[in-house]
Design an enzyme around this catalytic site. Structure first.
Site, PDB file in Angstrom:
ATOM      1  N   HIS A 205       0.918 -28.041  11.694  1.00 61.05           N
ATOM      2  CA  HIS A 205       1.182 -29.290  10.973  1.00 61.05           C
ATOM      3  C   HIS A 205       1.951 -29.029   9.670  1.00 61.05           C
ATOM      4  O   HIS A 205       3.033 -29.580   9.453  1.00 61.05           O
ATOM      5  CB  HIS A 205      -0.153 -29.982  10.689  1.00 61.05           C
ATOM      6  CG  HIS A 205      -0.064 -31.183   9.813  1.00 61.05           C
ATOM      7  ND1 HIS A 205       0.302 -32.419  10.282  1.00 61.05           N
ATOM      8  CD2 HIS A 205      -0.273 -31.336   8.482  1.00 61.05           C
ATOM      9  CE1 HIS A 205       0.300 -33.285   9.275  1.00 61.05           C
ATOM     10  NE2 HIS A 205      -0.032 -32.651   8.173  1.00 61.05           N
TER      11      HIS A 205
ATOM     12  N   HIS B  68       7.841 -34.723  10.197  1.00 57.26           N
ATOM     13  CA  HIS B  68       6.848 -33.992  10.997  1.00 57.26           C
ATOM     14  C   HIS B  68       6.621 -34.712  12.336  1.00 57.26           C
ATOM     15  O   HIS B  68       6.674 -34.115  13.402  1.00 57.26           O
ATOM     16  CB  HIS B  68       5.530 -33.875  10.231  1.00 57.26           C
ATOM     17  CG  HIS B  68       4.359 -33.545  11.100  1.00 57.26           C
ATOM     18  ND1 HIS B  68       3.639 -34.506  11.772  1.00 57.26           N
ATOM     19  CD2 HIS B  68       3.802 -32.369  11.442  1.00 57.26           C
ATOM     20  CE1 HIS B  68       2.695 -33.919  12.486  1.00 57.26           C
ATOM     21  NE2 HIS B  68       2.773 -32.627  12.301  1.00 57.26           N
TER      22      HIS B  68
ATOM     23  N   HIS C 143       6.158 -36.248   6.012  1.00 61.12           N
ATOM     24  CA  HIS C 143       5.300 -36.432   7.189  1.00 61.12           C
ATOM     25  C   HIS C 143       6.011 -37.231   8.289  1.00 61.12           C
ATOM     26  O   HIS C 143       5.693 -37.085   9.464  1.00 61.12           O
ATOM     27  CB  HIS C 143       3.971 -37.087   6.805  1.00 61.12           C
ATOM     28  CG  HIS C 143       2.954 -36.098   6.310  1.00 61.12           C
ATOM     29  ND1 HIS C 143       3.009 -35.568   5.043  1.00 61.12           N
ATOM     30  CD2 HIS C 143       1.883 -35.513   6.925  1.00 61.12           C
ATOM     31  CE1 HIS C 143       2.002 -34.714   4.897  1.00 61.12           C
ATOM     32  NE2 HIS C 143       1.307 -34.663   6.019  1.00 61.12           N
TER      33      HIS C 143
ATOM     34  N   ASP D  30       1.610 -28.413   3.604  1.00 57.86           N
ATOM     35  CA  ASP D  30       1.037 -29.760   3.653  1.00 57.86           C
ATOM     36  C   ASP D  30       0.776 -30.266   2.226  1.00 57.86           C
ATOM     37  O   ASP D  30       1.054 -31.423   1.901  1.00 57.86           O
ATOM     38  CB  ASP D  30      -0.276 -29.703   4.458  1.00 57.86           C
ATOM     39  CG  ASP D  30      -0.718 -31.070   4.978  1.00 57.86           C
ATOM     40  OD1 ASP D  30       0.144 -31.969   5.106  1.00 57.86           O
ATOM     41  OD2 ASP D  30      -1.908 -31.234   5.264  1.00 57.86           O
TER      42      ASP D  30
HETATM   43 ZN    ZN Z   1      -0.473 -33.591   6.315  1.00 55.52          ZN
END
Ligand code: ZN
Length: 377
Positions: free
Chosen positions: A285, A271, A268, A183
Protein backbone atom coordinates in the site's frame (compact mmCIF):
# COMPACT_ATOMS: atom_id res chain seq x y z
CA UNK A 1 0.55 26.21 1.72
CA UNK A 2 1.10 26.68 -1.93
CA UNK A 3 -2.25 27.33 -3.49
CA UNK A 4 -5.09 29.75 -2.97
CA UNK A 5 -7.81 28.59 -0.63
CA UNK A 6 -11.10 28.20 -2.38
CA UNK A 7 -14.12 26.14 -1.53
CA UNK A 8 -15.69 23.68 -3.92
CA UNK A 9 -18.76 23.97 -1.72
CA UNK A 10 -18.55 20.25 -0.94
CA UNK A 11 -19.82 20.81 2.57
CA UNK A 12 -23.09 22.36 3.56
CA UNK A 13 -22.24 22.53 7.25
CA UNK A 14 -19.70 24.42 9.32
CA UNK A 15 -19.61 21.64 11.93
CA UNK A 16 -16.10 20.37 12.59
CA UNK A 17 -15.28 16.93 14.00
CA UNK A 18 -12.41 14.83 15.30
CA UNK A 19 -12.31 11.06 15.86
CA UNK A 20 -9.74 8.59 17.22
CA UNK A 21 -9.22 5.31 19.06
CA UNK A 22 -9.97 5.52 22.77
CA UNK A 23 -6.32 4.90 23.76
CA UNK A 24 -2.94 4.37 22.11
CA UNK A 25 -0.06 2.64 23.90
CA UNK A 26 3.37 2.15 22.32
CA UNK A 27 6.56 0.70 23.81
CA UNK A 28 9.01 -2.17 24.03
CA UNK A 29 7.44 -5.38 25.36
CA UNK A 30 3.91 -3.98 25.55
CA UNK A 31 2.37 -7.07 23.90
CA UNK A 32 3.58 -9.12 26.89
CA UNK A 33 1.51 -6.84 29.11
CA UNK A 34 -1.72 -7.67 27.26
CA UNK A 35 -3.30 -9.31 30.37
CA UNK A 36 -3.20 -5.91 32.10
CA UNK A 37 -5.18 -4.39 29.24
CA UNK A 38 -7.74 -7.19 28.79
CA UNK A 39 -8.37 -8.01 32.47
CA UNK A 40 -10.75 -5.09 33.14
CA UNK A 41 -13.08 -6.42 30.41
CA UNK A 42 -12.94 -10.17 31.17
CA UNK A 43 -11.96 -13.13 28.96
CA UNK A 44 -9.95 -12.18 25.86
CA UNK A 45 -10.25 -13.77 22.44
CA UNK A 46 -6.92 -13.12 20.66
CA UNK A 47 -6.79 -13.55 16.87
CA UNK A 48 -3.14 -13.99 15.80
CA UNK A 49 -1.68 -13.84 12.30
CA UNK A 50 -0.90 -17.40 11.14
CA UNK A 51 2.77 -16.52 10.46
CA UNK A 52 3.26 -15.17 13.97
CA UNK A 53 1.05 -17.60 15.85
CA UNK A 54 3.72 -19.74 17.49
CA UNK A 55 5.84 -16.83 18.67
CA UNK A 56 3.05 -14.56 19.88
CA UNK A 57 0.98 -17.35 21.41
CA UNK A 58 4.02 -18.47 23.43
CA UNK A 59 4.39 -14.90 24.75
CA UNK A 60 0.71 -14.85 25.72
CA UNK A 61 0.84 -18.25 27.45
CA UNK A 62 3.65 -16.91 29.61
CA UNK A 63 2.05 -13.53 30.29
CA UNK A 64 -1.40 -14.90 31.15
CA UNK A 65 0.09 -17.67 33.33
CA UNK A 66 1.49 -14.94 35.55
CA UNK A 67 -1.90 -13.17 35.77
CA UNK A 68 -5.46 -13.91 36.82
CA UNK A 69 -6.76 -12.84 33.42
CA UNK A 70 -7.86 -15.46 30.86
CA UNK A 71 -7.51 -15.74 27.09
CA UNK A 72 -8.18 -18.01 24.15
CA UNK A 73 -6.06 -17.66 21.00
CA UNK A 74 -7.02 -18.38 17.40
CA UNK A 75 -4.66 -18.69 14.44
CA UNK A 76 -6.04 -16.45 11.69
CA UNK A 77 -6.74 -18.36 8.47
CA UNK A 78 -5.43 -15.62 6.16
CA UNK A 79 -8.51 -13.96 4.71
CA UNK A 80 -10.79 -11.25 6.09
CA UNK A 81 -14.08 -12.79 4.92
CA UNK A 82 -17.55 -13.52 6.30
CA UNK A 83 -16.73 -17.22 6.87
CA UNK A 84 -13.70 -16.37 9.02
CA UNK A 85 -15.66 -13.80 11.03
CA UNK A 86 -18.28 -16.50 11.71
CA UNK A 87 -15.69 -19.11 12.70
CA UNK A 88 -13.99 -16.72 15.13
CA UNK A 89 -17.31 -15.42 16.49
CA UNK A 90 -18.33 -19.00 17.40
CA UNK A 91 -15.06 -19.67 19.29
CA UNK A 92 -15.29 -16.29 21.02
CA UNK A 93 -18.85 -16.96 22.21
CA UNK A 94 -18.00 -20.50 23.39
CA UNK A 95 -15.21 -19.04 25.50
CA UNK A 96 -17.29 -16.21 26.92
CA UNK A 97 -15.06 -13.57 25.33
CA UNK A 98 -15.59 -10.03 26.63
CA UNK A 99 -12.90 -8.39 24.46
CA UNK A 100 -11.50 -9.19 21.00
CA UNK A 101 -7.79 -8.70 20.22
CA UNK A 102 -6.34 -8.68 16.70
CA UNK A 103 -2.55 -9.21 16.55
CA UNK A 104 -0.74 -9.20 13.21
CA UNK A 105 -1.09 -7.69 9.74
CA UNK A 106 -3.89 -5.72 8.11
CA UNK A 107 -6.27 -8.61 7.44
CA UNK A 108 -5.96 -9.99 10.97
CA UNK A 109 -6.65 -6.54 12.43
CA UNK A 110 -9.61 -5.99 10.10
CA UNK A 111 -11.15 -9.35 11.01
CA UNK A 112 -10.84 -8.49 14.71
CA UNK A 113 -12.53 -5.13 14.08
CA UNK A 114 -15.48 -6.80 12.33
CA UNK A 115 -15.86 -9.60 14.90
CA UNK A 116 -15.92 -7.07 17.75
CA UNK A 117 -18.31 -4.79 15.87
CA UNK A 118 -20.76 -7.64 15.19
CA UNK A 119 -20.59 -8.97 18.75
CA UNK A 120 -20.79 -5.52 20.32
CA UNK A 121 -17.50 -6.09 22.17
CA UNK A 122 -14.49 -3.82 22.76
CA UNK A 123 -11.50 -4.37 20.46
CA UNK A 124 -7.73 -4.12 20.96
CA UNK A 125 -5.56 -3.81 17.84
CA UNK A 126 -1.91 -4.90 18.06
CA UNK A 127 -0.11 -4.41 14.72
CA UNK A 128 2.97 -6.53 13.95
CA UNK A 129 4.55 -3.89 11.71
CA UNK A 130 4.39 -0.14 11.12
CA UNK A 131 3.50 -0.60 7.45
CA UNK A 132 0.22 1.36 7.31
CA UNK A 133 -1.93 3.61 9.46
CA UNK A 134 -4.85 1.12 9.37
CA UNK A 135 -4.69 0.18 13.11
CA UNK A 136 -6.03 3.61 14.03
CA UNK A 137 -8.94 3.64 11.58
CA UNK A 138 -12.35 2.02 12.10
CA UNK A 139 -12.40 0.88 8.48
CA UNK A 140 -11.97 -2.78 7.44
CA UNK A 141 -11.54 -4.20 3.95
CA UNK A 142 -13.63 -7.30 3.24
CA UNK A 143 -12.80 -10.07 0.75
CA UNK A 144 -14.33 -13.34 -0.48
CA UNK A 145 -12.67 -16.54 0.85
CA UNK A 146 -10.65 -16.78 -2.40
CA UNK A 147 -9.22 -13.29 -1.91
CA UNK A 148 -11.45 -11.36 -4.29
CA UNK A 149 -12.02 -7.79 -3.07
CA UNK A 150 -15.58 -7.00 -1.96
CA UNK A 151 -15.34 -3.54 -0.40
CA UNK A 152 -14.61 -1.61 2.75
CA UNK A 153 -16.75 -1.49 5.82
CA UNK A 154 -16.93 1.12 8.54
CA UNK A 155 -17.27 0.05 12.17
CA UNK A 156 -19.48 1.81 14.68
CA UNK A 157 -16.39 3.01 16.53
CA UNK A 158 -12.57 3.02 16.53
CA UNK A 159 -10.53 0.59 18.62
CA UNK A 160 -10.68 0.77 22.41
CA UNK A 161 -6.92 0.36 22.45
CA UNK A 162 -4.18 0.35 19.81
CA UNK A 163 -1.28 -1.53 21.38
CA UNK A 164 2.05 -1.18 19.58
CA UNK A 165 4.99 -3.28 20.76
CA UNK A 166 8.12 -1.74 19.24
CA UNK A 167 10.12 -4.87 20.10
CA UNK A 168 7.88 -6.74 17.59
CA UNK A 169 7.85 -3.86 15.06
CA UNK A 170 11.67 -3.61 14.97
CA UNK A 171 11.87 -7.29 13.93
CA UNK A 172 9.36 -6.93 11.08
CA UNK A 173 10.76 -6.75 7.53
CA UNK A 174 12.48 -3.46 6.60
CA UNK A 175 10.30 -3.12 3.51
CA UNK A 176 7.14 -2.92 5.64
CA UNK A 177 8.60 -0.10 7.75
CA UNK A 178 9.69 1.86 4.66
CA UNK A 179 6.23 1.42 3.10
CA UNK A 180 4.72 2.78 6.32
CA UNK A 181 6.81 5.91 5.88
CA UNK A 182 5.41 6.25 2.34
CA UNK A 183 1.85 6.08 3.67
CA UNK A 184 2.70 8.59 6.42
CA UNK A 185 4.56 11.00 4.13
CA UNK A 186 1.41 11.47 2.04
CA UNK A 187 -0.69 12.54 5.04
CA UNK A 188 0.30 16.22 5.31
CA UNK A 189 0.31 16.79 1.54
CA UNK A 190 -3.17 15.31 1.27
CA UNK A 191 -4.39 17.18 4.37
CA UNK A 192 -3.37 20.50 2.78
CA UNK A 193 -5.16 19.64 -0.47
CA UNK A 194 -8.32 18.75 1.47
CA UNK A 195 -8.12 21.93 3.53
CA UNK A 196 -7.79 24.07 0.43
CA UNK A 197 -10.82 22.44 -1.22
CA UNK A 198 -12.67 22.24 2.10
CA UNK A 199 -13.27 18.54 1.49
CA UNK A 200 -14.89 16.36 4.17
CA UNK A 201 -12.85 14.11 6.47
CA UNK A 202 -13.71 10.51 7.45
CA UNK A 203 -15.52 11.27 10.70
CA UNK A 204 -19.12 10.05 10.60
CA UNK A 205 -20.36 10.58 7.09
CA UNK A 206 -17.73 13.29 6.49
CA UNK A 207 -17.34 16.58 8.34
CA UNK A 208 -14.98 19.55 8.39
CA UNK A 209 -11.53 19.06 9.84
CA UNK A 210 -10.56 20.33 13.26
CA UNK A 211 -7.32 22.26 13.72
CA UNK A 212 -6.19 19.19 15.71
CA UNK A 213 -6.32 17.02 12.59
CA UNK A 214 -4.12 19.44 10.64
CA UNK A 215 -1.61 19.78 13.49
CA UNK A 216 -1.30 16.00 13.78
CA UNK A 217 -0.82 15.56 10.02
CA UNK A 218 1.96 18.17 10.07
CA UNK A 219 3.64 16.45 13.04
CA UNK A 220 3.84 13.22 11.08
CA UNK A 221 5.60 15.05 8.20
CA UNK A 222 8.12 16.78 10.49
CA UNK A 223 9.04 13.56 12.29
CA UNK A 224 9.71 11.68 9.05
CA UNK A 225 12.22 14.25 7.83
CA UNK A 226 13.85 14.59 11.25
CA UNK A 227 13.98 10.91 12.24
CA UNK A 228 13.14 8.78 9.18
CA UNK A 229 16.68 7.87 8.14
CA UNK A 230 17.83 7.48 11.75
CA UNK A 231 14.89 5.15 12.44
CA UNK A 232 15.75 3.00 9.45
CA UNK A 233 19.35 2.68 10.67
CA UNK A 234 18.05 1.57 14.06
CA UNK A 235 15.85 -1.05 12.41
CA UNK A 236 18.78 -2.26 10.30
CA UNK A 237 20.77 -2.68 13.51
CA UNK A 238 17.83 -4.45 15.18
CA UNK A 239 17.51 -1.93 18.00
CA UNK A 240 14.77 0.38 19.25
CA UNK A 241 15.83 4.02 19.60
CA UNK A 242 13.94 7.24 20.35
CA UNK A 243 14.01 8.09 16.61
CA UNK A 244 12.60 4.65 15.82
CA UNK A 245 9.81 5.10 18.38
CA UNK A 246 9.03 8.51 16.85
CA UNK A 247 8.68 7.11 13.33
CA UNK A 248 6.57 4.17 14.50
CA UNK A 249 4.25 6.75 16.07
CA UNK A 250 4.28 8.85 12.88
CA UNK A 251 3.50 5.84 10.66
CA UNK A 252 0.75 4.52 12.91
CA UNK A 253 -0.90 7.10 15.18
CA UNK A 254 -0.13 10.44 13.54
CA UNK A 255 -0.65 9.30 9.96
CA UNK A 256 -3.85 7.46 10.95
CA UNK A 257 -5.37 10.33 12.91
CA UNK A 258 -4.14 12.70 10.23
CA UNK A 259 -5.90 11.04 7.32
CA UNK A 260 -9.09 10.18 9.23
CA UNK A 261 -9.48 13.73 10.41
CA UNK A 262 -8.35 15.67 7.33
CA UNK A 263 -9.03 13.47 4.30
CA UNK A 264 -7.16 11.90 1.38
CA UNK A 265 -6.33 13.25 -2.09
CA UNK A 266 -4.14 12.47 -5.11
CA UNK A 267 -1.47 10.28 -3.47
CA UNK A 268 -4.10 7.72 -2.42
CA UNK A 269 -6.11 8.32 -5.60
CA UNK A 270 -3.10 7.26 -7.70
CA UNK A 271 -2.66 4.26 -5.39
CA UNK A 272 -6.17 3.09 -6.29
CA UNK A 273 -5.53 3.87 -9.96
CA UNK A 274 -2.38 1.73 -9.96
CA UNK A 275 -4.33 -1.32 -8.75
CA UNK A 276 -5.94 -1.56 -12.21
CA UNK A 277 -2.64 -3.14 -13.36
CA UNK A 278 -2.09 -6.68 -11.96
CA UNK A 279 1.69 -6.16 -11.94
CA UNK A 280 1.28 -3.66 -9.07
CA UNK A 281 -0.57 -6.10 -6.81
CA UNK A 282 2.60 -7.46 -5.24
CA UNK A 283 3.62 -3.97 -4.11
CA UNK A 284 2.61 -2.68 -0.69
CA UNK A 285 0.00 0.00 0.00
CA UNK A 286 2.60 2.57 1.11
CA UNK A 287 4.81 1.84 -1.90
CA UNK A 288 2.02 2.70 -4.32
CA UNK A 289 1.10 5.75 -2.24
CA UNK A 290 4.76 6.86 -2.49
CA UNK A 291 4.62 7.11 -6.28
CA UNK A 292 1.25 8.82 -5.77
CA UNK A 293 3.04 11.51 -3.75
CA UNK A 294 5.31 12.28 -6.72
CA UNK A 295 2.23 12.52 -8.95
CA UNK A 296 0.46 14.82 -6.47
CA UNK A 297 3.44 17.18 -6.36
CA UNK A 298 3.47 17.38 -10.17
CA UNK A 299 -0.29 17.91 -10.35
CA UNK A 300 -0.20 20.68 -7.73
CA UNK A 301 3.02 22.14 -9.12
CA UNK A 302 4.47 22.08 -5.61
CA UNK A 303 7.36 24.54 -5.05
CA UNK A 304 10.76 23.17 -6.12
CA UNK A 305 12.20 23.32 -2.60
CA UNK A 306 9.55 20.97 -1.19
CA UNK A 307 9.76 18.67 -4.21
CA UNK A 308 13.52 18.41 -3.77
CA UNK A 309 13.20 17.66 -0.04
CA UNK A 310 10.58 14.96 -0.61
CA UNK A 311 12.32 13.32 -3.58
CA UNK A 312 15.69 13.14 -1.83
CA UNK A 313 14.07 11.61 1.24
CA UNK A 314 12.09 9.01 -0.70
CA UNK A 315 15.13 7.94 -2.74
CA UNK A 316 17.29 7.82 0.40
CA UNK A 317 14.98 5.41 2.23
CA UNK A 318 14.20 3.38 -0.90
CA UNK A 319 10.56 4.24 -1.60
CA UNK A 320 9.32 3.79 -5.19
CA UNK A 321 9.43 7.02 -7.20
CA UNK A 322 9.11 5.66 -10.77
CA UNK A 323 6.70 3.39 -12.63
CA UNK A 324 9.51 0.84 -13.06
CA UNK A 325 9.89 0.77 -9.26
CA UNK A 326 6.34 -0.64 -9.19
CA UNK A 327 6.95 -3.10 -12.01
CA UNK A 328 5.01 -0.97 -14.52
CA UNK A 329 6.29 -0.37 -18.06
CA UNK A 330 5.93 3.34 -18.99
CA UNK A 331 3.69 2.59 -21.98
CA UNK A 332 0.84 4.78 -23.23
CA UNK A 333 -1.96 2.22 -22.67
CA UNK A 334 -0.84 1.35 -19.17
CA UNK A 335 -0.42 4.95 -18.03
CA UNK A 336 -3.80 5.82 -19.56
CA UNK A 337 -5.44 2.95 -17.69
CA UNK A 338 -4.00 4.22 -14.38
CA UNK A 339 -5.06 7.80 -15.21
CA UNK A 340 -8.61 6.76 -16.09
CA UNK A 341 -9.12 4.69 -12.94
CA UNK A 342 -7.66 7.51 -10.83
CA UNK A 343 -9.78 10.22 -12.44
CA UNK A 344 -12.91 8.08 -12.12
CA UNK A 345 -12.31 7.67 -8.39
CA UNK A 346 -13.26 10.27 -5.76
CA UNK A 347 -9.92 10.97 -4.04
CA UNK A 348 -8.11 12.98 -6.69
CA UNK A 349 -11.11 15.32 -6.87
CA UNK A 350 -10.37 16.42 -3.30
CA UNK A 351 -7.71 18.64 -4.91
CA UNK A 352 -8.69 22.33 -4.94
CA UNK A 353 -8.82 22.51 -8.76
CA UNK A 354 -10.43 20.67 -11.67
CA UNK A 355 -8.75 17.36 -12.52
CA UNK A 356 -9.15 15.64 -15.90
CA UNK A 357 -7.88 12.28 -17.14
CA UNK A 358 -5.45 14.14 -19.44
CA UNK A 359 -3.98 16.08 -16.51
CA UNK A 360 -3.58 12.87 -14.49
CA UNK A 361 -1.94 11.16 -17.47
CA UNK A 362 0.47 14.06 -17.80
CA UNK A 363 1.20 14.07 -14.06
CA UNK A 364 2.07 10.36 -14.07
CA UNK A 365 4.42 10.73 -17.06
CA UNK A 366 6.12 13.80 -15.54
CA UNK A 367 6.31 12.13 -12.11
CA UNK A 368 8.04 9.13 -13.65
CA UNK A 369 10.58 11.43 -15.34
CA UNK A 370 11.15 13.29 -12.05
CA UNK A 371 11.68 10.01 -10.20
CA UNK A 372 14.19 8.81 -12.81
CA UNK A 373 16.09 12.08 -12.50
CA UNK A 374 16.41 11.75 -8.72
CA UNK A 375 17.47 8.12 -9.04
CA UNK A 376 20.16 9.22 -11.50
CA UNK A 377 18.66 7.16 -14.33
ZN1 ZN B 1 -2.89 4.88 3.29
Amino acid sequence: MHYEVYSKDMLSSTTRAFGSPLRYVQGQGEFGRLPLYTAPYGNACVIIDGFLYQDLNARLEKAYAESDAKFVSISFNGECCEEEVERIGKIARENGAAVIVGAGGGKTMDTAKICADEMGLPVIIAPSSASTDAPVSEIAVVYKPDGEYIGSRKMKKNADLVLVDTEIIVKAPRRLFVAGMGDALATWLEAQACECSDSPNYIGSGMRRCKAGMAIAKASWDILFEDGEKALMALDSGVVTEAFENVVEANTLLSGLGFLNTGLATAHGIHSGLTVLPETHKYLHGEKVAFGIVCQMVLENTPAETVDKVMRFMVAIGLPVTLADLGVAAEHDKVLAIAEKTANGPLIHQEPFAVTTERVYGAIIAADALGRKYKGL
